[in-house]
Design an enzyme around this catalytic site. Structure first.
Site, PDB file in Angstrom:
ATOM      1  N   LYS A 223       0.813  -1.225   0.000  1.00  0.00           N
ATOM      2  CA  LYS A 223       0.000   0.000   0.000  1.00  0.00           C
ATOM      3  C   LYS A 223       0.844   1.272   0.000  1.00  0.00           C
ATOM      4  O   LYS A 223       2.033   1.241   0.288  1.00  0.00           O
ATOM      5  CB  LYS A 223      -0.964  -0.025   1.198  1.00  0.00           C
ATOM      6  CG  LYS A 223      -2.139  -0.965   0.912  1.00  0.00           C
ATOM      7  CD  LYS A 223      -3.243  -0.875   1.931  1.00  0.00           C
ATOM      8  CE  LYS A 223      -4.384  -1.799   1.498  1.00  0.00           C
ATOM      9  NZ  LYS A 223      -5.366  -1.994   2.559  1.00  0.00           N
ATOM     10  N   ARG A 257      -3.484 -10.037   5.256  1.00  0.00           N
ATOM     11  CA  ARG A 257      -3.936 -10.042   3.859  1.00  0.00           C
ATOM     12  C   ARG A 257      -2.764  -9.537   3.021  1.00  0.00           C
ATOM     13  O   ARG A 257      -2.404  -8.359   3.111  1.00  0.00           O
ATOM     14  CB  ARG A 257      -5.162  -9.126   3.716  1.00  0.00           C
ATOM     15  CG  ARG A 257      -5.719  -9.067   2.317  1.00  0.00           C
ATOM     16  CD  ARG A 257      -6.898  -8.104   2.231  1.00  0.00           C
ATOM     17  NE  ARG A 257      -7.473  -8.092   0.905  1.00  0.00           N
ATOM     18  CZ  ARG A 257      -7.009  -7.367  -0.107  1.00  0.00           C
ATOM     19  NH1 ARG A 257      -5.958  -6.591   0.054  1.00  0.00           N
ATOM     20  NH2 ARG A 257      -7.605  -7.420  -1.282  1.00  0.00           N
TER      21      ARG A 257
HETATM   22  N1  HH2 Z   1      -7.488  -3.742   1.129  1.00  0.00           N
HETATM   23  C1  HH2 Z   1      -7.888  -3.792  -0.155  1.00  0.00           C
HETATM   24  C2  HH2 Z   1      -8.959  -4.606  -0.510  1.00  0.00           C
HETATM   25  N2  HH2 Z   1      -9.611  -5.368   0.400  1.00  0.00           N
HETATM   26  N3  HH2 Z   1      -9.877  -6.102   2.620  1.00  0.00           N
HETATM   27  C3  HH2 Z   1      -9.492  -6.064   3.900  1.00  0.00           C
HETATM   28  N4  HH2 Z   1     -10.125  -6.806   4.826  1.00  0.00           N
HETATM   29  N5  HH2 Z   1      -8.439  -5.274   4.321  1.00  0.00           N
HETATM   30  C4  HH2 Z   1      -7.761  -4.484   3.458  1.00  0.00           C
HETATM   31  O1  HH2 Z   1      -6.838  -3.756   3.898  1.00  0.00           O
HETATM   32  C5  HH2 Z   1      -8.136  -4.494   2.066  1.00  0.00           C
HETATM   33  C6  HH2 Z   1      -9.220  -5.333   1.686  1.00  0.00           C
HETATM   34  C7  HH2 Z   1      -7.192  -2.996  -1.202  1.00  0.00           C
HETATM   35  O2  HH2 Z   1      -7.822  -3.250  -2.378  1.00  0.00           O
HETATM   36  P1  HH2 Z   1      -7.372  -2.970  -3.870  1.00  0.00           P
HETATM   37  O3  HH2 Z   1      -7.179  -1.502  -4.003  1.00  0.00           O
HETATM   38  O4  HH2 Z   1      -8.318  -3.620  -4.779  1.00  0.00           O
HETATM   39  O5  HH2 Z   1      -5.960  -3.655  -4.008  1.00  0.00           O
HETATM   40  P2  HH2 Z   1      -5.502  -5.134  -3.674  1.00  0.00           P
HETATM   41  O6  HH2 Z   1      -6.709  -6.014  -3.706  1.00  0.00           O
HETATM   42  O7  HH2 Z   1      -4.498  -5.478  -4.750  1.00  0.00           O
HETATM   43  O8  HH2 Z   1      -4.876  -5.060  -2.309  1.00  0.00           O
END
Ligand code: HH2
Length: 282
Positions: A223, A257
């Site tokens: 991130k 995650r």
């Molecule tokens: N971060 C993303 C998506 N889902 N779920 C949980 N529980 N915690 C998180 O920090 C979290 C999440 C970030 O999503 P995205 O921007 O789609 O990127 P990526 O899925 O590649 O991490």
């Protein structure tokens, strides 16, 4: 501190760290750059994550990054259902990353073990869907605002207190609907309506969330908070991401995650050796 997390077919013992490998079935996720935009590529990637030691696969059909295009229910289902069906026999828990009640319902029917909702089950219909399932796990995440605008000057009175209150309120809504506490995990939602300062305050104090007694999920992998202090682009944030996960495990977090399962697994193996004594792998 929570000791187990009930997730459908699986009951996770939270003594040891659990890795939730990220499987994006999206053409526009910020970190995969569309690399796994077809179901088949996502399935191949998921199999690699299993080999590397993921115990949960978090399958998402809609990117939540600021500015990402919204996806319809049918498009999201076309993306996630083939992956759920193909991966159901791998002895790994399947999580669906969605905020849409219709997607949750179909995913649970297709065998999903966990529903991960980045909007913290704001929709009462989403609460109903997970409450109707006998034993699926739920991950309720904090997000301030909406994905499109959440990074426009987020503010809190006290970031730790405010998010603690919001997560406890979300857990209460789930429990009031009949979901037992041992099915519920909380996530502070790094990067979702938070400045870099907020994110590091949350990481520094993540132990106070662990003390709430629910499993805590941490998602910092690749991130911008990692980029902000390392100066690295998305593809070069593995070392910083592993460092953050290692700090979180020392503060009591057990569910991570992550994109980089192998690197995180190795770091956790060293932490486990220090904590419980070494188990040699040949
Ligand atoms: N971060 C993303 C998506 N889902 N779920 C949980 N529980 N915690 C998180 O920090 C979290 C999440 C970030 O999503 P995205 O921007 O789609 O990127 P990526 O899925 O590649 O991490």
């Amino acid at each position: 501190m929570a000791t187990i997390w009930q997730c459908g077919r699986f009951e996770f013992d939270l003594e040891r760290p659990i890795l939730m490998g990220i499987v994006n079935v999206t053409p526009d996720s910020f970190s995969d750059g569309g690399q796994y935009d077809s179901a088949q590529r996502a399935i191949d990637h998921a199999r690699l994550l299993i080999e590397q030691g993921a115990q949960i696969l978090d399958i998402g059909g809609e990117s939540t990054r600021p500015g990402a295009e919204p996806v319809s229910v049918s498009e999201e289902l076309d993306r996630v259902l083939p992956a759920l069906e193909a991966l159901g026999s791998n002895n790994v828990a399947l999580s669906v990353d969605t905020c849409k009640p219709d997607v949750m319902r179909q995913a649970l029917k297709a065998g999903a073990d966990i529903v991960n909702d980045v909007t913290g089950f704001r929709q009462q219909e989403a609460v109903r869907v997970v409450a109707e399932h006998a034993n699926c796990g739920v991950c309720t995440m904090h997000m301030q605002g909406e994905p499109r605008t959440m990074q426009h000057a987020p503010t809190y009175d006290d970031v730790v207190q405010d998010i603690t209150k919001a997560l406890l309120a979300s857990a209460k809504r789930l429990q009031d609907a009949g979901i037992s506490a041992n099915r519920i995990a909380l996530d502070v939602g790094f990067g979702f309506g938070k400045t870099v300062e907020h994110n590091y305050t949350l990481l520094r104090q993540i132990g106070s969330f662990v003390e709430l007694g629910y499993p805590i999920v941490v998602g910092v992998s690749r991130k911008s908070m990692i980029g902000a202090v390392t100066g690295r682009p998305v593809g070069e944030r593995v070392n910083g991401s592993v460092a953050a996960a290692l700090i979180a495990v020392t503060l009591g977090v057990r569910v991570f995650r992550v994109h980089d399962v192998q690197a995180t697994r190795d770091a956790m193996a060293v932490w486990e050796a220090v904590t419980y004594g070494p188990e040699e792998k040949k």
